[in-house]
Enzyme design. Sequence first.
Site, PDB file in Angstrom:
ATOM      1  N   SER A   1      22.368   0.718 -14.139  1.00 32.14           N
ATOM      2  CA  SER A   1      21.535   0.870 -12.942  1.00 32.14           C
ATOM      3  C   SER A   1      22.093   0.225 -11.688  1.00 32.14           C
ATOM      4  CB  SER A   1      20.123   0.329 -13.219  1.00 32.14           C
ATOM      5  OG  SER A   1      19.460   1.150 -14.148  1.00 32.14           O
TER       6      SER A   1
ATOM      7  N   SER B   1      18.609   2.873 -11.746  1.00 32.18           N
ATOM      8  CA  SER B   1      17.317   2.712 -11.089  1.00 32.18           C
ATOM      9  C   SER B   1      17.406   1.979  -9.749  1.00 32.18           C
ATOM     10  CB  SER B   1      16.367   1.946 -12.011  1.00 32.18           C
ATOM     11  OG  SER B   1      16.831   0.629 -12.256  1.00 32.18           O
TER      12      SER B   1
ATOM     13  N   LYS C   1      15.904  -5.371  -4.429  1.00 33.83           N
ATOM     14  CA  LYS C   1      15.267  -4.319  -5.225  1.00 33.83           C
ATOM     15  C   LYS C   1      13.815  -4.697  -5.507  1.00 33.83           C
ATOM     16  CE  LYS C   1      16.002  -1.827  -9.633  1.00 33.83           C
ATOM     17  NZ  LYS C   1      16.877  -1.723 -10.827  1.00 33.83           N
TER      18      LYS C   1
END
Length: 578
Positions: free
Chosen positions: A250, A226, A156
Amino acid sequence: MGTAALAGFGATLPALLPGTADAAPPTPSHLTSATQKYLESQRQAGLAALRRGADLPFLTGTQLAAMLLARDVTSVQVTKRFLARIDQLNGDGMFAVPSRDPDIPVYGDNGKLNAYVRTTPDLAMSIAKAADKALDAAARGGTPVPFGCGVPVALKDIYAVEGVELTIGCPLAAGNIASGDSVVAQRVRNAHMPILGLTHTGPWTNDDTCPQTANPWNRKLCVGGSSGGSAAAISARLAVMATGSDTGNSLRNPAQNVGVGSIKPSYGLVPKYGVTVSSTSLDTCGPMGRAMADVAMLLGIIAGPDPRDPRSEQAPTFPQGFPLAPRPGKKPFAGLRIGSTVETETSPARNLWTPGILARLRAAVQQFADLGAEIVQITPPTSNLGNTAYWAAANPDPVNGSKVSASSAYQNAENAWTLGETYAVTAAEDPAIEGAVRTRFRTSISTIETQKQQLAQRAAALTPADLFGAHRVRREYSEAWAKVFEDNGIVACLWPQKVQTPPVRANDSTGGFSGVESSRPNTTGWPCLNLPVGRDTDTGIPVGIDMAAPYGGDAIILQLAIDYQDRHPYHLDLPTDL
């Protein structure tokens, strides 16, 4: 808290309980004979798929790891196929559009999947070549390699990778080159797992929809945030494993919406050093994967204490690693009591639940029962974190005069520390970092100084007693959940994740979509995973269910998820809008 439930399960499978030794990635020789036998069957399944014409990116991580270990394929071959597929389907991840605030551009819809914000092909191939050397040496009787060596991963866009641009979901941070590796990136490198690139995170790293990334099941819809880029990459076969982070849901929210697995581990289990956090006391780093065994495999690589993150030194360790194989038999859950809140949740209102999602959740609970579990209906405890009538700081908010709840006490203190210490720079000194501040706190240059001052005022108004009081409220909530587990004798609890279909992609102001109180495991620090349980028959969008256990119960819920997935392999379904 809730250790009675863990001990009850551990009486049967003690290897699933935390240990006292430092964790280290397990090598194949440390795996049980039953696990080795299962992984050999996965290897054979992978080879059979290739003979039928399947491409390497369509295999699971455990299949690839077993095939790499046997030298059926090379890491270079695997990595090249993933990079080629990314080139075909991802598009230009750097595409940016204006947001509702003209001073803050965001990454936008590039017309393709847009799971990666940037790829790192040279780095990936370099690591792949090193992996093949290590695997060849191990095959000749040399130094053992961790299981997973040579399998590519994605990270990420909040994980620092030395020499790679890190933009935490925001084009304003362009030019912010990481000066070193995060602990997670370092461990992935040490395991010789090629880093394919950095995946999109929602704007400001704490977005609920990640609208710049398309949902591979319906590109018009959001993937969820996210950690949306990581989830979409795995679902679309642009990666087989990836990292994410979880402040409120998330890791679990995007996994649900695209049919992949994930786990928010016990707080501190994966060190956060070198990771851009949203909330220090809630954020947890964790893995995502196509199969739950893949999730467990990557967790075994990245988990374990590191002195650069003191929280990790207080976390449980798992010297025997995490489960990789299902247990045999038609009733692997026989004798286990598992809680469910699917029928007892009160928020959001039941009439707001998508019927197709509720149907799949109910079917999943029945499937757990069919596998031998005794399902116990659980009423979830209520959190008082935001209840100022129950608890409030001694002083009102100095900016607006309102009472300060426990959750606001955390937020004000952490944000003030972040701005005052981590980002104590100006645009002239470091435009990339200043841009990150502007996006993280949703403010423009014209108001950034005012916001810094307001946060400082809010933090200064809090007393040590206020912060300890906020911790007390949080501890009470954790104890309430522990009592639920112990009073009911359950080893895990199932609850819904999102109960509405993801919204249509628009821009950075795309609306959210409702779920239950999904920050429960963040507040308690407990592990919680999301497990694919089929698809909404009305929309075709995947559905997942959360499963939590008390602190240190990571291996327990992973084992239950692997057992379930062996009988219900929804994770192998292919997306419909690639």
